[in-house]
Design a protein around this motif. Structure first.
Motif, PDB file in Angstrom:
ATOM      1  N   GLU A 160       9.017  11.122 -12.821  1.00 21.65           N
ATOM      2  CA  GLU A 160       9.009  11.625 -11.464  1.00 21.65           C
ATOM      3  C   GLU A 160       9.561  12.957 -11.818  1.00 21.65           C
ATOM      4  OE1 GLU A 160      10.102   9.389  -8.151  1.00 21.65           O
ATOM      5  OE2 GLU A 160       9.469   7.298  -8.767  1.00 21.65           O
ATOM      6  N   CYS A 211       3.809   1.693  -1.368  1.00 19.95           N
ATOM      7  CA  CYS A 211       4.388   1.619  -2.887  1.00 19.95           C
ATOM      8  C   CYS A 211       3.266   2.017  -3.834  1.00 19.95           C
ATOM      9  CB  CYS A 211       4.820   0.285  -3.063  1.00 19.95           C
ATOM     10  SG  CYS A 211       6.456  -0.516  -2.382  1.00 19.95           S
ATOM     11  N   MET A 212       2.104   1.507  -3.578  1.00 15.62           N
ATOM     12  CA  MET A 212       1.178   2.227  -4.393  1.00 15.62           C
ATOM     13  C   MET A 212       0.773   3.650  -4.232  1.00 15.62           C
ATOM     14  SD  MET A 212      -1.478  -1.037  -4.185  1.00 15.62           S
ATOM     15  CE  MET A 212      -2.886  -0.419  -4.944  1.00 15.62           C
ATOM     16  N   GLN A 213       0.862   3.962  -2.942  1.00 13.97           N
ATOM     17  CA  GLN A 213       0.406   5.431  -2.507  1.00 13.97           C
ATOM     18  C   GLN A 213       1.652   6.343  -3.061  1.00 13.97           C
ATOM     19  OE1 GLN A 213      -2.178   6.750  -1.244  1.00 13.97           O
ATOM     20  NE2 GLN A 213      -1.407   8.822  -1.284  1.00 13.97           N
ATOM     21  N   LYS A 214       2.972   6.066  -2.864  1.00 12.09           N
ATOM     22  CA  LYS A 214       4.130   6.739  -3.456  1.00 12.09           C
ATOM     23  C   LYS A 214       4.095   6.813  -4.813  1.00 12.09           C
ATOM     24  CE  LYS A 214       7.866   5.569  -1.331  1.00 12.09           C
ATOM     25  NZ  LYS A 214       8.951   5.059  -0.762  1.00 12.09           N
ATOM     26  N   ALA A 215       3.821   5.886  -5.725  1.00  6.56           N
ATOM     27  CA  ALA A 215       3.641   5.808  -7.074  1.00  6.56           C
ATOM     28  C   ALA A 215       2.525   6.564  -7.630  1.00  6.56           C
ATOM     29  CB  ALA A 215       3.565   4.513  -7.782  1.00  6.56           C
ATOM     30  N   SER A 216       1.405   6.715  -6.731  1.00  5.24           N
ATOM     31  CA  SER A 216       0.179   7.524  -7.128  1.00  5.24           C
ATOM     32  C   SER A 216       0.513   8.998  -6.925  1.00  5.24           C
ATOM     33  CB  SER A 216      -1.003   7.332  -6.558  1.00  5.24           C
ATOM     34  OG  SER A 216      -2.024   7.989  -6.693  1.00  5.24           O
ATOM     35  N   GLU A 217       1.637   9.336  -6.058  1.00  2.04           N
ATOM     36  CA  GLU A 217       1.796  10.709  -5.650  1.00  2.04           C
ATOM     37  C   GLU A 217       2.811  11.361  -6.679  1.00  2.04           C
ATOM     38  OE1 GLU A 217       2.609  10.529  -1.567  1.00  2.04           O
ATOM     39  OE2 GLU A 217       0.455  10.558  -0.876  1.00  2.04           O
ATOM     40  N   ARG A 218       3.778  10.391  -6.877  1.00  5.36           N
ATOM     41  CA  ARG A 218       5.151  10.898  -7.683  1.00  5.36           C
ATOM     42  C   ARG A 218       5.125  10.585  -9.086  1.00  5.36           C
ATOM     43  NH1 ARG A 218      10.106   8.866  -3.765  1.00  5.36           N
ATOM     44  NH2 ARG A 218       9.317   9.783  -1.655  1.00  5.36           N
ATOM     45  N   LEU A 253       5.719   8.598 -18.806  1.00  7.73           N
ATOM     46  CA  LEU A 253       5.621   8.579 -17.336  1.00  7.73           C
ATOM     47  C   LEU A 253       6.898   8.888 -16.696  1.00  7.73           C
ATOM     48  CD1 LEU A 253       3.904   5.117 -17.093  1.00  7.73           C
ATOM     49  CD2 LEU A 253       2.801   7.325 -16.889  1.00  7.73           C
ATOM     50  N   GLN A 274       4.010  11.198 -12.827  1.00  3.39           N
ATOM     51  CA  GLN A 274       3.082  12.286 -13.608  1.00  3.39           C
ATOM     52  C   GLN A 274       3.768  12.174 -15.164  1.00  3.39           C
ATOM     53  OE1 GLN A 274       5.170  16.138 -12.646  1.00  3.39           O
ATOM     54  NE2 GLN A 274       6.265  14.914 -11.022  1.00  3.39           N
ATOM     55  N   THR A 320       0.720  -1.184  -0.005  1.00  5.17           N
ATOM     56  CA  THR A 320      -0.052   0.004  -0.080  1.00  5.17           C
ATOM     57  C   THR A 320       0.697   1.190   0.032  1.00  5.17           C
ATOM     58  OG1 THR A 320      -0.221  -0.219   2.433  1.00  5.17           O
ATOM     59  CG2 THR A 320      -1.682  -1.174   1.132  1.00  5.17           C
TER      60      THR A 320
END
Length: 203
Positions: free
Chosen positions: A66, A47-54, A64, A56, A45
């Motif tokens: 960062e 890693c998923m949150q970090k990827a979603s935030e970073r 894709l 772009q 979770t």
């Protein structure tokens, strides 16, 4: 009563929405996750949150990244005279795996599809025209798939973007009819790049 707890049913449904994940695979994954170590769940979770935030979209090519711009657009070692046009950001990843292309990219964002209400104005074409006007691009490679919509979009772009000194080509050889770049292996994509053909255009 359902055989699975409600929260597991909801998790299964969420996993089932992921591409390539069917109902049975989603159920196996959901059961594995809830029965696994809690630290594994937390790591996933996080890693998923970090990827979603970073992660772009690169403001130049649409890939894709960062950081702005992405590493490919910012690299001095890439061939500035080559731009490969693809449908979606993941197509860049597929082509990069071949190791046979050293130019730049441009994500179109889809195909021209009148039946689905998608016209040229809905795609990232204007930005591509600006890139061609502002840099010395000698070849534009169209890697838009081999289905009817991909072919139609390729020929539209060839006519619209054709200009003096610009060679416009389309990957073809070795790419199965109607296929998507996501489903082609590295060798097939490599041959498709090497065997690209020129498209006629006015200008």
């Amino acid at each position: 009563m359902p055989a699975l707890p409600l929260t597991l049913i909801e998790l299964k449904a969420a996993l089932n929405r992921l591409p390539g994940i069917g109902p049975r695979s989603a159920e196996r994954m959901a059961l594995h996750l809830v029965q696994g170590p809690k630290e594994v769940i937390k790591q996933l979770t996080d890693c998923m949150q970090k990827a979603s935030e970073r992660v772009q979209i690169c403001h130049i090519c649409g890939g894709l990244t960062e950081e702005q711009p992405c590493q490919i657009c910012d690299s001095a070692g890439r061939e500035s005279g080559l731009i490969c046009v693809v449908v979606k950001p993941t197509d860049i990843l597929s082509l990069e795996k071949t190791g046979s292309y050293a130019g730049h990219y441009h994500v179109l964002g889809g195909h021209i599809s009148p039946l689905n209400g998608v016209g040229p104005e809905d795609l990232n074409i204007v930005a591509l025209e600006k890139r061609l006007d502002q840099s010395e691009v000698r070849e534009l490679i169209l890697a838009l798939g081999s289905d009817v919509e991909g072919d139609a979009t390729s020929y539209y772009l060839a006519q619209r973007l054709g200009r003096q000194g610009l060679k416009i080509t389309k990957i073809a050889q070795g790419l199965p009819a109607g296929s998507d770049l996501d489903f082609a292996d590295e060798l097939t994509l490599n041959r498709a790049l090497q065997g690209r053909i020129a498209l006629d255009h006015e200008g």
